[in-house]
Design an enzyme around this catalytic site. Structure first.
Site, PDB file in Angstrom:
ATOM      1  N   HIS A  80       0.019  39.875-114.565  1.00 40.47           N
ATOM      2  CA  HIS A  80      -1.009  39.615-115.331  1.00 40.47           C
ATOM      3  C   HIS A  80      -2.290  40.089-114.480  1.00 40.47           C
ATOM      4  O   HIS A  80      -3.465  39.074-114.573  1.00 40.47           O
ATOM      5  CB  HIS A  80      -0.982  38.264-115.572  1.00 40.47           C
ATOM      6  CG  HIS A  80      -0.022  37.834-116.690  1.00 40.47           C
ATOM      7  ND1 HIS A  80       0.934  36.384-116.568  1.00 40.47           N
ATOM      8  CD2 HIS A  80       0.460  38.306-117.698  1.00 40.47           C
ATOM      9  CE1 HIS A  80       1.670  36.589-117.540  1.00 40.47           C
ATOM     10  NE2 HIS A  80       1.514  37.761-118.285  1.00 40.47           N
ATOM     11  N   ARG A 119      -2.069  50.948-118.711  1.00 38.10           N
ATOM     12  CA  ARG A 119      -1.442  49.878-118.126  1.00 38.10           C
ATOM     13  C   ARG A 119      -0.296  50.259-117.568  1.00 38.10           C
ATOM     14  O   ARG A 119       0.878  50.828-118.325  1.00 38.10           O
ATOM     15  CB  ARG A 119      -1.322  48.564-119.131  1.00 38.10           C
ATOM     16  CG  ARG A 119      -0.941  47.664-118.436  1.00 38.10           C
ATOM     17  CD  ARG A 119      -0.165  46.622-119.521  1.00 38.10           C
ATOM     18  NE  ARG A 119       0.441  45.457-118.902  1.00 38.10           N
ATOM     19  CZ  ARG A 119       1.682  44.591-119.253  1.00 38.10           C
ATOM     20  NH1 ARG A 119       2.185  45.240-120.282  1.00 38.10           N
ATOM     21  NH2 ARG A 119       1.837  43.658-118.524  1.00 38.10           N
ATOM     22  N   ARG A 161      11.103  33.251-121.302  1.00 37.87           N
ATOM     23  CA  ARG A 161      11.622  33.084-119.989  1.00 37.87           C
ATOM     24  C   ARG A 161      11.677  31.723-119.260  1.00 37.87           C
ATOM     25  O   ARG A 161      10.796  30.647-119.658  1.00 37.87           O
ATOM     26  CB  ARG A 161      10.482  33.952-119.133  1.00 37.87           C
ATOM     27  CG  ARG A 161      10.473  35.500-119.580  1.00 37.87           C
ATOM     28  CD  ARG A 161       9.410  36.015-118.892  1.00 37.87           C
ATOM     29  NE  ARG A 161       9.049  37.199-119.506  1.00 37.87           N
ATOM     30  CZ  ARG A 161       7.750  37.657-119.198  1.00 37.87           C
ATOM     31  NH1 ARG A 161       6.944  37.093-118.411  1.00 37.87           N
ATOM     32  NH2 ARG A 161       7.459  38.879-119.865  1.00 37.87           N
ATOM     33  N   GLU A 192      -8.118  42.121-121.430  1.00 39.24           N
ATOM     34  CA  GLU A 192      -7.321  42.869-120.612  1.00 39.24           C
ATOM     35  C   GLU A 192      -7.839  44.459-120.764  1.00 39.24           C
ATOM     36  O   GLU A 192      -7.776  45.366-120.036  1.00 39.24           O
ATOM     37  CB  GLU A 192      -5.797  42.727-120.565  1.00 39.24           C
ATOM     38  CG  GLU A 192      -5.236  41.323-120.146  1.00 39.24           C
ATOM     39  CD  GLU A 192      -4.083  40.960-120.376  1.00 39.24           C
ATOM     40  OE1 GLU A 192      -3.333  41.219-119.475  1.00 39.24           O
ATOM     41  OE2 GLU A 192      -3.679  40.394-121.467  1.00 39.24           O
ATOM     42  N   ASN A 196      -1.056  51.006-123.792  1.00 42.50           N
ATOM     43  CA  ASN A 196       0.062  50.266-123.020  1.00 42.50           C
ATOM     44  C   ASN A 196       1.217  50.575-123.717  1.00 42.50           C
ATOM     45  O   ASN A 196       1.547  50.124-124.814  1.00 42.50           O
ATOM     46  CB  ASN A 196      -0.369  48.706-123.269  1.00 42.50           C
ATOM     47  CG  ASN A 196       0.826  47.835-122.655  1.00 42.50           C
ATOM     48  OD1 ASN A 196       1.685  48.212-121.822  1.00 42.50           O
ATOM     49  ND2 ASN A 196       0.372  46.629-122.839  1.00 42.50           N
TER      50      ASN A 196
END
Length: 402
Positions: free
Chosen positions: A175, A86, A233, A388, A9
Site C-alpha cells: 500500500h 503498478r 485475510r 493511488e 494495474n
C-alpha cells in the site's frame, strides 16, 4: 492539452486503468475502467468517462493484450504521453519508481518468488503495453518502494541471518502509493515536521508510521497477509498455526494458505460477508458474527496504531483512508475509543459527516483550541481520500521529468 498519463494495474485476469490528466483535482472523475474475467467467455470491459457515464462491452476470450487494445480504442481524443504501471513487489532492488527497460524487467522477474500471485500478472501487463505503446516511455511504480526507508529494527524478522542475506526474508510492506499520497497531502495542509500514522482500510488493510515523509514502519510484512484483520485475510496469527493444522486436520500448505488469504478476516469471523457495509448493518440488527468481526477488526487496528507510534519521534496524528477508513464513521469512532490514553479526542458530529469523498479533520482540536486539547497534546485526526492512481501518475511524471 492535459498531457495525460495512462495508469495500469494488471491482475491475473483483470486490468484496471485510468487516464490521469496533468492538471485535474484529486478525485475528479477521470476516464477509467476495468477489464475483468480475462481469458473467459465472460470477459467484460467497463468504462467510466470524464462526465461519469458508465458503459460495458463484451470482449469474450480476450487476453491482456486484446483487452488493452480495446482500452486504447476508448481513451477518447487525448492519448497518453506515458504509462505508469503498478507493480506489487520491488524487493530491496527498487527504492523508488523507475523507467522500464530490460534490466528493470529482469529485476521484477527475479522478485517474483516474493510475490508469485502478483508480479507475473504485473509483468503480463507491462509486456502487452510495451508491444502496443512501443513509442511511449513506461514507468514501474512499486507498492513496496515507499517502505524501503524503514530501519532494520522495523524490517528484520528475528530469524537466522542467512535467511535475510541469502533469501531476502524480511518485512517489505505494501500500500506504499496510498500511504505516500495521504501523508504527503496532509503535510501540505499541516506545517512543521510531522509524524503521521496512516491507516489504509479497505478489503486489504495496513497501517504505516511516516516521519518527515519517510516510512518508518508498517503493518504488512513479507507478504500482504501480515498485520491487520482484512476482508478475507486473517492478518497476524501464531506462526505455528500451519504445522498445527497439518498435524491435526491433515491440511496441505496450499489449503492453509487459501484459508488464511481467502476465507478468513471479516468473512471468516462473521460467517456472513467481507464487506464492512454489510457487517455494520447486520451488527446493528443484532448479528453476533458481524458484531464479533467488527470488534476484532477495531481492536487489532487500535493495537497496530499504538504499535506504530513507537516508530515516531513526534506523533502528530492519525490519517484514515481507503474505502472503510474514508466512509465508516462507526469504525473510526470505535477504534479511537480504544486509545483514550493517546489524547485522541474525536468530534462526533464531524466524524459522522466525513464520508463519500469528504476530506478534513475530525478531532475536537480542529476548532476547539480554547479547550486546551489541541494545544496540550496536538493529536490530529484526519480523513483523507486516497488517490493511488494520481500518485502513480505523479511518480511517473517525476521519473520522466514531464
Amino acid at each position: 492539452m492535459s498531457r495525460p498519463i495512462l495508469v495500469i494495474n494488471c491482475g491475473s485476469s483483470s486490468i484496471k486503468f485510468a487516464l490521469v490528466p496533468e492538471h485535474v483535482a484529486a478525485h475528479q472523475v477521470r476516464r477509467s475502467g476495468l477489464a475483468e474475467n480475462l481469458g473467459t467467455p465472460e470477459a467484460l470491459l467497463n468504462i467510466t468517462t470524464e462526465d461519469g457515464k458508465k458503459t460495458s462491452f463484451a470482449i469474450p476470450h480476450a487476453d491482456h493484450q486484446a483487452a488493452l487494445t480495446e482500452i486504447l480504442k476508448r481513451l477518447g481524443d487525448e492519448q497518453p504521453i506515458a504509462i505508469g504501471h503498478r507493480v506489487v513487489h520491488g524487493g530491496e532492488k527498487f527504492t523508488h519508481a523507475v523507467q522500464i527497460d530490460e534490466s528493470v524487467l529482469n529485476a521484477i522477474r527475479e522478485t517474483t518468488p516474493l510475490a508469485p500471485l502478483h508480479n507475473p500478472a504485473n509483468l503480463q501487463g507491462i509486456d502487452a503495453t510495451l508491444k502496443l505503446f512501443a513509442d511511449l516511455p513506461q514507468v514501474a511504480v512499486f507498492d513496496t518502494a515507499f517502505h524501503q526507508t524503514m530501519p532494520p529494527q522495523a524490517f528484520r524478522y528475528a530469524l537466522p541471518e542467512d535467511l535475510y542475506s541469502k533469501h531476502h526474508i524480511r518485512r517489505y510492506g505494501f500500500h506504499g502509493t496510498s500511504h505516500a499520497y495521504v501523508t504527503q497531502h496532509t503535510d501540505q495542509l499541516v506545517d512543521g515536521d510531522n509524524g503521521w500514522i496512516s491507516a489504509h482500510l479497505g478489503n486489504g488493510c495496513s497501517t504505516c508510521a511516516v516521519w518527515q515523509g519517510k516510512s518508518m514502519d508498517t503493518s504488512m510484512g513479507l507478504t500482504p497477509l501480515e498485520g491487520l484483520v482484512m476482508g478475507t485475510r486473517s492478518g497476524n496469527v501464531d506462526p505455528s498455526l500451519h504445522i498445527h493444522l497439518t498435524r491435526t486436520l491433515g491440511w496441505s500448505l496450499e489449503e492453509i494458505d487459501q484459508i488464511l488469504n481467502k476465507k478468513s478476516g471479516l468473512l471468516g469471523l462473521s460467517g456472513l460477508s467481507n464487506d464492512m457495509r454489510t457487517l455494520t448493518e447486520a451488527a446493528a440488527d443484532g448479528h453476533r458474527g458481524a458484531q464479533l468481526a467488527i470488534d476484532v477488526f477495531c481492536y487489532r487496528l487500535a493495537q497496530s496504531l499504538a504499535a506504530m507510534s513507537c516508530a515516531l519521534p513526534v506523533f502528530t496524528g492519525i490519517i484514515f483512508t481507503g474505502g472503510i477508513g474514508e466512509n465508516a464513521a462507526v469504525i473510526r469512532a470505535k477504534t479511537l475509543a480504544l486509545l483514550p490514553h493517546f489524547g485522541l479526542y474525536l468530534d462526533i458530529q464531524k466524524n459522522q459527516k466525513m464520508i463519500r469523498g469528504a476530506e478534513g479533520r475530525i478531532d475536537q482540536g480542529a476548532d476547539d483550541t480554547e479547550l486546551g486539547i489541541n494545544a496540550y497534546l496536538g493529536r490530529q485526526i484526519w480523513v483523507i481520500p486516497t488517490d493511488e492512481e494520481g500518485q502513480i501518475a505523479r511518480e511517473t511524471r517525476s521519473v520522466l521529468d514531464l
